[in-house]
Design a protein around this motif. Structure first.
Motif, short mmCIF file in Angstrom:
data_model
loop_
_atom_site.label_atom_id
_atom_site.label_comp_id
_atom_site.label_asym_id
_atom_site.label_seq_id
_atom_site.Cartn_x
_atom_site.Cartn_y
_atom_site.Cartn_z
N ILE A 102 54.70 -5.35 40.43
CA ILE A 102 54.20 -4.16 39.76
C ILE A 102 53.45 -4.51 38.48
CG2 ILE A 102 55.88 -2.54 40.71
CD1 ILE A 102 57.69 -3.12 38.33
N GLY A 103 52.67 -3.56 37.99
CA GLY A 103 51.94 -3.74 36.74
C GLY A 103 51.72 -2.40 36.08
N GLU A 104 51.17 -2.43 34.87
CA GLU A 104 51.00 -1.23 34.06
C GLU A 104 49.52 -0.86 33.91
OE1 GLU A 104 53.14 -1.31 30.36
OE2 GLU A 104 54.56 -2.79 31.13
N LEU A 105 49.30 0.34 33.43
CA LEU A 105 47.97 0.74 32.97
C LEU A 105 47.85 0.31 31.52
CD1 LEU A 105 45.27 2.18 33.10
CD2 LEU A 105 46.47 4.35 32.66
N ASP A 106 46.96 -0.65 31.26
CA ASP A 106 46.74 -1.28 29.95
C ASP A 106 47.83 -2.32 29.64
OD1 ASP A 106 44.36 0.07 29.42
OD2 ASP A 106 45.46 1.80 28.61
N HIS A 107 47.45 -3.27 28.78
CA HIS A 107 48.34 -4.38 28.43
C HIS A 107 49.23 -4.03 27.24
CE1 HIS A 107 46.71 -7.41 31.05
NE2 HIS A 107 45.53 -7.46 30.47
N PRO A 108 50.56 -4.14 27.38
CA PRO A 108 51.40 -4.17 26.19
C PRO A 108 51.50 -5.62 25.71
CG PRO A 108 52.78 -4.23 28.12
CD PRO A 108 51.34 -4.17 28.61
N GLU A 109 51.94 -5.83 24.49
CA GLU A 109 52.10 -7.20 23.98
C GLU A 109 53.56 -7.61 24.18
OE1 GLU A 109 50.51 -7.54 20.05
OE2 GLU A 109 48.47 -7.11 20.72
N SER A 110 53.96 -7.72 25.45
CA SER A 110 55.34 -8.01 25.80
C SER A 110 55.39 -8.63 27.19
CB SER A 110 56.16 -6.71 25.77
OG SER A 110 57.43 -6.91 26.33
N SER A 111 56.50 -9.31 27.51
CA SER A 111 56.69 -9.81 28.86
C SER A 111 57.47 -8.82 29.72
CB SER A 111 57.46 -11.14 28.82
OG SER A 111 58.79 -10.93 28.42
N ILE A 112 57.88 -7.70 29.13
CA ILE A 112 58.66 -6.69 29.85
C ILE A 112 57.72 -5.63 30.43
CG2 ILE A 112 60.53 -5.02 29.69
CD1 ILE A 112 61.32 -7.96 29.18
N ILE A 113 57.88 -5.35 31.73
CA ILE A 113 57.11 -4.29 32.38
C ILE A 113 57.89 -3.00 32.25
CG2 ILE A 113 56.09 -3.49 34.55
CD1 ILE A 113 55.91 -6.45 35.38
N MET A 168 48.25 18.44 44.40
CA MET A 168 47.61 19.42 43.53
C MET A 168 46.76 18.83 42.42
SD MET A 168 50.77 22.14 43.18
CE MET A 168 51.97 20.84 42.96
N GLY A 169 46.71 17.49 42.34
CA GLY A 169 45.89 16.87 41.30
C GLY A 169 46.52 16.91 39.92
N ILE A 170 47.85 17.09 39.85
CA ILE A 170 48.55 17.11 38.57
C ILE A 170 48.86 15.69 38.14
CG2 ILE A 170 50.64 17.85 37.36
CD1 ILE A 170 50.75 20.23 39.33
N VAL A 171 48.35 15.27 37.00
CA VAL A 171 48.54 13.90 36.50
C VAL A 171 49.80 13.84 35.65
CG1 VAL A 171 47.59 12.07 35.05
CG2 VAL A 171 46.08 13.40 36.56
N SER A 172 50.77 13.06 36.09
CA SER A 172 52.03 12.97 35.34
C SER A 172 52.51 11.53 35.15
CB SER A 172 53.13 13.78 36.04
OG SER A 172 53.31 13.33 37.38
N THR A 173 51.88 10.54 35.77
CA THR A 173 52.27 9.15 35.63
C THR A 173 51.04 8.28 35.41
OG1 THR A 173 52.09 8.64 37.99
CG2 THR A 173 54.22 9.52 37.22
N LYS A 174 51.27 7.01 35.07
CA LYS A 174 50.16 6.07 34.88
C LYS A 174 49.42 5.84 36.19
CE LYS A 174 51.09 5.53 30.55
NZ LYS A 174 50.22 6.12 29.51
N GLY A 175 50.14 5.82 37.31
CA GLY A 175 49.47 5.67 38.60
C GLY A 175 48.55 6.84 38.89
N ASP A 176 49.03 8.05 38.57
CA ASP A 176 48.17 9.24 38.72
C ASP A 176 46.92 9.10 37.86
OD1 ASP A 176 50.14 10.32 40.34
OD2 ASP A 176 50.91 11.69 38.79
N MET A 177 47.09 8.56 36.65
CA MET A 177 45.94 8.39 35.75
C MET A 177 44.91 7.44 36.35
SD MET A 177 47.62 8.11 31.96
CE MET A 177 48.56 9.47 31.26
N VAL A 178 45.38 6.34 36.96
CA VAL A 178 44.45 5.39 37.59
C VAL A 178 43.69 6.08 38.71
CG1 VAL A 178 44.28 3.27 38.94
CG2 VAL A 178 45.79 3.36 36.95
N ALA A 179 44.41 6.80 39.56
CA ALA A 179 43.75 7.51 40.66
C ALA A 179 42.76 8.54 40.13
CB ALA A 179 44.81 8.19 41.54
N ASP A 180 43.12 9.21 39.05
CA ASP A 180 42.23 10.24 38.51
C ASP A 180 41.00 9.64 37.85
OD1 ASP A 180 42.29 13.15 38.54
OD2 ASP A 180 42.10 13.00 36.35
#
Length: 240
Positions: free
Chosen positions: A98-109, A143-155
């Motif tokens: 797994i990965g995130e939307l944008d980089h945090p400055e950490s080794s923790i996901i 319904m196109g409701i954005v509520s997570t980072k994955g939704d944001m990527v898709a949107d």
């Protein structure tokens, strides 16, 4: 090797030593690519309120290249990236790549920032290719409701935004003879994150392998210097 983890930092462009190796450009999804148009048009139908998005949403991506000077001034040697890719297969098999939307400055996901899961990787010449599943919620699919980072990527894709993927890891750098920073043998990949400006040249996300082929490169690189494993100690420091 004695390390003061309180002093561990993100290594910026031009810096050498030990720390987080965070890239900021690698690959991309091109909404203007003709082969992406059916998908983009399908997502645009969300505006009608109809359930039109089907799962899984899988995109093709250039993850990393060995022997290529990236925009951070770094070079990843062949031996290092191939070993890390082999180790990463366990995470892929367990559906934990797994990965995130944008980089945090950490080794923790962070669980609340997960946007995608890598489901396959393979080599094409000097280029590490991958298939990435964008993780969407039923609210976005229906319904196109954005509520997570994955939704944001898709949107972002629905709005025809060109986005990329880039690596997050930990290890050390030494300066090469031409001023480039050579990633050393202690490097360990944490994940690949979705970013807006990737660092490996032309390492973008694609809807199919053919779209990516013009960006695959082949050059040679010298062998790295051997150093010790760091991830377990680093995670212990960050969690203490």
């Amino acid at each position: 090797m004695d390390i003061n983890y309180e002093d561990l930092k993100v290594l910026k462009r031009g810096q050498t030593g030990l720390g987080f190796l965070i890239e900021h450009d690698a690959g991309y999804i091109s909404p203007d690519e003709p082969r992406n148009q059916p998908f983009i048009m399908e997502m645009k139908k969300l505006e009608t309120g109809k359930m039109v998005i089907s799962e899984p949403l899988v995109v093709y991506v250039i993850l990393q290249k060995y022997g290529i000077l990236n925009r951070n001034g770094r070079v990843y040697p062949e031996k290092i990236l191939k070993r890390q890719n082999e180790l990463y297969q366990k995470a892929i098999r367990e559906r934990s790549a797994i990965g995130e939307l944008d980089h945090p400055e950490s080794s923790i996901i962070a669980g609340d920032r997960i946007s995608h899961n890598i489901i396959e990787t393979w080599w094409e010449g000097h280029t590490l290719m991958g298939k990435m599943e964008i993780l969407m919620t039923p609210g976005y699919i229906n319904m196109g409701i954005v509520s997570t980072k994955g939704d944001m990527v898709a949107d972002l894709l629905r709005h025809r935004i060109k986005i990329g993927v880039s690596s997050r890891g930990v290890g050390s750098l030494v300066e090469g003879k031409n001023g480039e920073q050579i990633v050393q043998d202690d490097f360990e990949i944490i994940c690949w994150d979705v970013v807006t400006a990737p660092s490996t040249p032309d390492a973008w996300i694609f809807r199919n392998p053919e779209e990516a082929r013009p960006y695959v490169e082949n050059i040679e690189i010298k062998k790295p210097i051997l150093k010790e494993n760091l991830t377990d100690k680093l995670n212990k420091f960050l969690l203490d």
